[in-house]
Each structure stands twice: as C-alpha cells, then as structure tokens.
Design a protein around this motif. Structure first.
Motif, PDB file in Angstrom:
ATOM      1  N   THR A 271      32.759 -24.102  15.248  1.00  0.00           N
ATOM      2  CA  THR A 271      32.929 -24.496  13.857  1.00  0.00           C
ATOM      3  C   THR A 271      33.783 -23.444  13.193  1.00  0.00           C
ATOM      4  N   TRP A 272      34.000 -23.600  11.888  1.00  0.00           N
ATOM      5  CA  TRP A 272      34.828 -22.608  11.199  1.00  0.00           C
ATOM      6  C   TRP A 272      34.148 -21.257  11.161  1.00  0.00           C
ATOM      7  N   HIS A 273      32.834 -21.189  11.476  1.00  0.00           N
ATOM      8  CA  HIS A 273      32.168 -19.890  11.562  1.00  0.00           C
ATOM      9  C   HIS A 273      32.379 -19.256  12.932  1.00  0.00           C
ATOM     10  N   GLY A 274      32.646 -20.055  13.974  1.00  0.00           N
ATOM     11  CA  GLY A 274      32.678 -19.510  15.322  1.00  0.00           C
ATOM     12  C   GLY A 274      34.056 -19.259  15.898  1.00  0.00           C
ATOM     13  N   GLU A 275      35.107 -19.698  15.237  1.00  0.00           N
ATOM     14  CA  GLU A 275      36.447 -19.476  15.739  1.00  0.00           C
ATOM     15  C   GLU A 275      36.900 -18.043  15.435  1.00  0.00           C
ATOM     16  N   PRO A 276      37.895 -17.516  16.142  1.00  0.00           N
ATOM     17  CA  PRO A 276      38.434 -16.197  15.813  1.00  0.00           C
ATOM     18  C   PRO A 276      38.857 -16.127  14.352  1.00  0.00           C
ATOM     19  N   GLU A 277      38.719 -14.962  13.750  1.00  0.00           N
ATOM     20  CA  GLU A 277      38.938 -14.792  12.321  1.00  0.00           C
ATOM     21  C   GLU A 277      40.393 -15.011  11.930  1.00  0.00           C
ATOM     22  N   SER A 278      40.585 -15.695  10.820  1.00  0.00           N
ATOM     23  CA  SER A 278      41.904 -15.771  10.208  1.00  0.00           C
ATOM     24  C   SER A 278      42.097 -14.529   9.340  1.00  0.00           C
ATOM     25  N   MET A 279      43.322 -14.322   8.874  1.00  0.00           N
ATOM     26  CA  MET A 279      43.604 -13.154   8.042  1.00  0.00           C
ATOM     27  C   MET A 279      42.796 -13.203   6.749  1.00  0.00           C
ATOM     28  N   LEU A 280      42.712 -14.381   6.111  1.00  0.00           N
ATOM     29  CA  LEU A 280      41.963 -14.516   4.875  1.00  0.00           C
ATOM     30  C   LEU A 280      40.476 -14.238   5.104  1.00  0.00           C
ATOM     31  N   GLU A 281      39.933 -14.799   6.177  1.00  0.00           N
ATOM     32  CA  GLU A 281      38.522 -14.587   6.482  1.00  0.00           C
ATOM     33  C   GLU A 281      38.234 -13.110   6.731  1.00  0.00           C
ATOM     34  N   LYS A 282      39.119 -12.437   7.441  1.00  0.00           N
ATOM     35  CA  LYS A 282      38.934 -11.019   7.740  1.00  0.00           C
ATOM     36  C   LYS A 282      38.929 -10.180   6.461  1.00  0.00           C
ATOM     37  N   VAL A 283      39.883 -10.493   5.552  1.00  0.00           N
ATOM     38  CA  VAL A 283      39.974  -9.732   4.303  1.00  0.00           C
ATOM     39  C   VAL A 283      38.714  -9.924   3.462  1.00  0.00           C
ATOM     40  N   VAL A 284      38.276 -11.183   3.306  1.00  0.00           N
ATOM     41  CA  VAL A 284      37.110 -11.457   2.457  1.00  0.00           C
ATOM     42  C   VAL A 284      35.833 -10.914   3.086  1.00  0.00           C
ATOM     43  N   CYS A 285      35.654 -11.134   4.384  1.00  0.00           N
ATOM     44  CA  CYS A 285      34.415 -10.709   5.036  1.00  0.00           C
ATOM     45  C   CYS A 285      34.304  -9.190   5.071  1.00  0.00           C
ATOM     46  N   ASP A 286      35.385  -8.503   5.420  1.00  0.00           N
ATOM     47  CA  ASP A 286      35.333  -7.046   5.509  1.00  0.00           C
ATOM     48  C   ASP A 286      35.166  -6.389   4.147  1.00  0.00           C
ATOM     49  N   ASN A 287      35.611  -7.068   3.091  1.00  0.00           N
ATOM     50  CA  ASN A 287      35.521  -6.504   1.738  1.00  0.00           C
ATOM     51  C   ASN A 287      34.619  -7.344   0.842  1.00  0.00           C
ATOM     52  N   ARG A 288      33.607  -7.964   1.444  1.00  0.00           N
ATOM     53  CA  ARG A 288      32.764  -8.886   0.683  1.00  0.00           C
ATOM     54  C   ARG A 288      32.010  -8.203  -0.447  1.00  0.00           C
ATOM     55  N   TYR A 289      31.696  -6.913  -0.317  1.00  0.00           N
ATOM     56  CA  TYR A 289      30.996  -6.220  -1.396  1.00  0.00           C
ATOM     57  C   TYR A 289      31.890  -6.119  -2.640  1.00  0.00           C
ATOM     58  N   LEU A 290      33.182  -5.886  -2.432  1.00  0.00           N
ATOM     59  CA  LEU A 290      34.104  -5.845  -3.566  1.00  0.00           C
ATOM     60  C   LEU A 290      34.246  -7.228  -4.206  1.00  0.00           C
ATOM     61  N   PHE A 291      34.287  -8.275  -3.379  1.00  0.00           N
ATOM     62  CA  PHE A 291      34.363  -9.630  -3.922  1.00  0.00           C
ATOM     63  C   PHE A 291      33.088  -9.981  -4.688  1.00  0.00           C
ATOM     64  N   ARG A 292      31.932  -9.495  -4.217  1.00  0.00           N
ATOM     65  CA  ARG A 292      30.688  -9.753  -4.949  1.00  0.00           C
ATOM     66  C   ARG A 292      30.706  -9.062  -6.301  1.00  0.00           C
ATOM     67  N   ILE A 293      31.214  -7.831  -6.324  1.00  0.00           N
ATOM     68  CA  ILE A 293      31.311  -7.109  -7.593  1.00  0.00           C
ATOM     69  C   ILE A 293      32.248  -7.842  -8.548  1.00  0.00           C
ATOM     70  N   ALA A 294      33.408  -8.278  -8.025  1.00  0.00           N
ATOM     71  CA  ALA A 294      34.371  -8.997  -8.857  1.00  0.00           C
ATOM     72  C   ALA A 294      33.765 -10.292  -9.398  1.00  0.00           C
ATOM     73  N   PHE A 295      33.022 -11.005  -8.557  1.00  0.00           N
ATOM     74  CA  PHE A 295      32.408 -12.251  -9.000  1.00  0.00           C
ATOM     75  C   PHE A 295      31.375 -11.983 -10.096  1.00  0.00           C
ATOM     76  N   GLY A 296      30.589 -10.932  -9.925  1.00  0.00           N
ATOM     77  CA  GLY A 296      29.599 -10.595 -10.949  1.00  0.00           C
ATOM     78  C   GLY A 296      30.245 -10.250 -12.281  1.00  0.00           C
ATOM     79  N   LEU A 297      31.345  -9.476 -12.233  1.00  0.00           N
ATOM     80  CA  LEU A 297      32.044  -9.116 -13.470  1.00  0.00           C
ATOM     81  C   LEU A 297      32.656 -10.346 -14.132  1.00  0.00           C
ATOM     82  N   LEU A 298      33.268 -11.219 -13.338  1.00  0.00           N
ATOM     83  CA  LEU A 298      33.886 -12.420 -13.895  1.00  0.00           C
ATOM     84  C   LEU A 298      32.852 -13.358 -14.515  1.00  0.00           C
ATOM     85  N   VAL A 299      31.724 -13.517 -13.851  1.00  0.00           N
ATOM     86  CA  VAL A 299      30.661 -14.362 -14.412  1.00  0.00           C
ATOM     87  C   VAL A 299      30.138 -13.765 -15.709  1.00  0.00           C
ATOM     88  N   SER A 300      29.994 -12.446 -15.747  1.00  0.00           N
ATOM     89  CA  SER A 300      29.524 -11.783 -16.970  1.00  0.00           C
ATOM     90  C   SER A 300      30.497 -12.008 -18.119  1.00  0.00           C
TER      91      SER A 300
END
Length: 397
Positions: A271-300
């Motif tokens: 599935t899309w979870h089991g295939e080798p990582e795409s560039m976008l997936e790698k960027v988001v997954c490796d930096n997911r803590y920064l994306f979570r912070i950004a999402f929290g700030l934007l929601v606020s």
C-alpha cells in the motif's frame, strides 16, 4: 552522552524503537546461584530498578531541551529507550531459580506498564535452550499473554495485530537454517500447547539469524518461511551501509542484493504505507515534529481570527476586506499541513488508514464551499441609496 542522545533522536526521527540488551553468561549465573535466596532476590530487584530508571529517563541534551522549549512543553523530550531484551544465557534451570526469575519478570512488566509508554520486555534465547527451565513453552506463553489471568486465553489469541502485546521471544536459529526453522516449528507443534495457545506463541516468536551477505536465495527462503509461520525475523548483527531502497525494485532477493530491500518486498504491505519512500514522504515523516508545531500554530491563528471575527465589528470588516489573503495565508496552509500529516505521519496512520478518501473529500468540500461563497459574494448586487426627491419653491395644489 551526547552521541547516545543523538542516536536515540535519530531512531525516533525514523520511527524506530530503541531496545537495550541486558546480557549475562554462565559464569555470572553460577556465582548468582551460590548466593543466598535473599541476595539473589536483591540482585534481580536492583536490576529491575536499573532497567526502569534507564527506560524512563528523559534526554537532557541541548537539542532535546531546545525542542521542548520551542513547543512550550507540548512535545515531551524522548526517553532513553522503548524496551529491554533480556539475554540470560545459561540461566539456572532449578525450580527455585525459575520461580525467582518469573517473579522478577512479572514485576518488571507491571512497573513498565504503570509508566504508560508502551514499554516492552523481550526475551532472547538460543534455540537449543527452548523447552526447559524458564524457557518452557507454557512459561513463555505466560509472559506473552498478560491478559490470561483476567480474561482468558481466547481474548489474547484473537488479537490480530502483533504489536498489541509487549513481549516477544527472540530465538537464535542454529545453522543450517533450512532444517532449524522447521525443527523449531515442529517442536512447538509437539509441545504441551494446543490450539489458540500455540498460535499465540508462534505469532510472538521472532527467529533471529546471522546473515553473511552471500546466499541471497537462502535468505529469501528464510524470510518467506518466517513470515508465514512466526511473528517476523531478526538479524544479529544487521548489515549496514546498504544501498538505498528504490521505488523500482526487483522481485527476488538475489536480484535486490539488500536485506532492507528484501524485507520491504516480503514483509511490508503493498500500500502507500509499504512502498519505498517518495521525496515528499521522506521530508514530512523525518520532520513530522516541525509539521506538528506548524499545524498547531496555524490552528491557533485560525481560532484567534475566528474569535475576533465574532467579537469585534471593526475586525470583522477588516477580515472581510482581506478575506482572500486570509484564506491564502492561513486557511489553505492549515489544510495542506493537515493533509500531509494525515498522509505521512506514522502516529496518525491508524486514523487515516482507510479514511483518507473521506478526509480528502471533506477538505475538498471546505475549499469548494469557500470558492463558491466568494463568487456569489462578488455576484451579489450591492444595494444603492434611494434618490432624494427635489421640491421646488412652488407647491402643487
């Protein structure tokens, strides 16, 4: 200390668990067995205290402190481990020693469960030691099936995910693996366990092999067999400095020439979870803590603007005048970050799996509603001020 913290942060960044191995051999256990019962109990209690303190201790390096301060404590600093594997080689088989170990193991499991962080306690054992002493099959099942005293074996045996139980039995498979893996399965089949009990034990046994990087066809045979009959596969040691797994990957292990690629091919779901990582997936997954912070700030920010919109007429008029910029700079980025996290954040995978089309449809509906609202707003006819009536100096009678 800093190198250890960096290693742990890197492991967590790639969604990997940090497992500590506690190892002692026959000479140590011979000395331990010669102690008094009270002294032996004290040794095991001290070991349990050390394991709990090690796993629950938080990282205190500068990078961990910075990330915690940046998020105002929303993201807790990583602890020093996710679990421990006990490799007590040649542990005594006498009744008293087995009882002391069972008490120690049960106490350690309970103490880590209280911490509430899904810590695991695994057992590593040579294949030749299975079936006797602390490694009797019924004893192994008691460590795995922690629900048995309360709800019975049937409830645990019906668990579909292997990750719901926090104890695995890692078994060193002897060479040649062609015969040893079948011998292991046959010994469990002929043990005192039956039916669901036997199935539960098999699903929580992880065969561990030593691979020299040469016989790839034998590795493929082992991988397929372990996948069909046990709970996974382990390597001791694991090959490093391998080529990166590519999207266009051959099907057979002898063509892939990579342990990671072979495991990806046969163990991960296509599935899309089991295939080798795409560039976008790698960027988001490796930096997911920064994306979570950004999402929290934007929601606020969205909530603040929404509150001001309903609270102040002056702010409401300004938001209406700059409505398009408000959408482009705040609402749209919030939706984009939310979709990326739902798609590529491992922690949100259970939420998004199977529901991604519905989530995308809802987000698309929100965006479409905003666009339609803006178009209708432009097409609306603005009311005009009525013309005043002019009266002359003469009045008509």
């Amino acid at each position: 200390q800093n190198l250890q913290a960096a290693f742990i942060r890197t492991a967590r960044k790639h969604n990997s668990k940090v497992d500590w191995v506690v190892h002692n051999d026959k000479p140590y256990w011979d000395r331990w067995k010669a102690m008094t019962v009270a002294a032996r109990v004290m040794v095991l209690e001290t070991l349990a205290d050390s394991i709990v303190n090690l796993l629950t201790a938080q990282l205190t390096d500068s990078a961990s402190k910075f990330s915690q301060n940046l998020t105002l404590g929303a993201i807790k600093p990583a602890t020093r481990g996710d679990g421990v594997t006990l490799y007590f080689n040649d542990f005594p088989d006498d009744y008293e020693s087995v009882g002391l170990f069972n008490r120690f193991f049960s106490d350690l499991q309970k103490r880590l469960q209280v911490e509430g962080n899904d810590y695991f306690v695994n057992i590593l054992v040579s294949q030749s030691r299975l079936g006797s002493g602390i490694y009797r099959y019924s004893n192994l099942l008691a460590w795995i099936d922690q629900t048995k005293p309360a709800t019975g074996i049937a409830s645990a045996a019906n668990i579909s995910s292997q990750e719901t139980l926090n104890t695995k039995i890692l078994v060193f498979i002897e060479e040649p693996t062609t015969d040893s893996k079948k011998k292991l399965r046959m010994e469990i089949e002929n043990s005192e366990l039956h039916g669901m009990e036997r199935g539960l034990l098999l699903r929580n046994i992880i065969p561990v092999i030593e691979f020299d990087g040469k016989n790839w066809k034998q590795l493929e045979d082992d991988v397929v067999y372990f996948k069909d009959n046990f709970g996974g596969i382990g390597f001791w040691p694991f090959l490093t400095n391998e080529a990166e797994v590519t999207a266009e990957m051959p099907f057979r292990c002898d063509e892939i020439q990579s342990v990671s690629g072979c495991l990806t091919r046969f163990f991960q779901a296509t599935t899309w979870h089991g295939e080798p990582e795409s560039m976008l997936e790698k960027v988001v997954c490796d930096n997911r803590y920064l994306f979570r912070i950004a999402f929290g700030l934007l929601v606020s920010i969205c909530l603040i603007y929404t509150g001001l919109y309903f609270y102040s007429c002056r702010v409401r008029s300004k938001i209406r005048n700059w409505y398009v910029f408000y959408l482009i700079l705040i609402v749209v980025p919030t939706l984009i970050v939310a979709i990326l996290l739902l798609t590529y954040d491992p922690m949100l995978e259970p939420v998004s799996e199977g529901n991604l089309p519905l989530i995308m449809l809802l987000f698309g509906g929100v965006i479409a509603s905003i666009v339609v609202y803006q178009r209708r707003k432009k097409q609306m006819r603005k009311p005009t001020r009525p013309r005043g009536l002019a009266y002359g100096n003469q009045t008509e009678i």
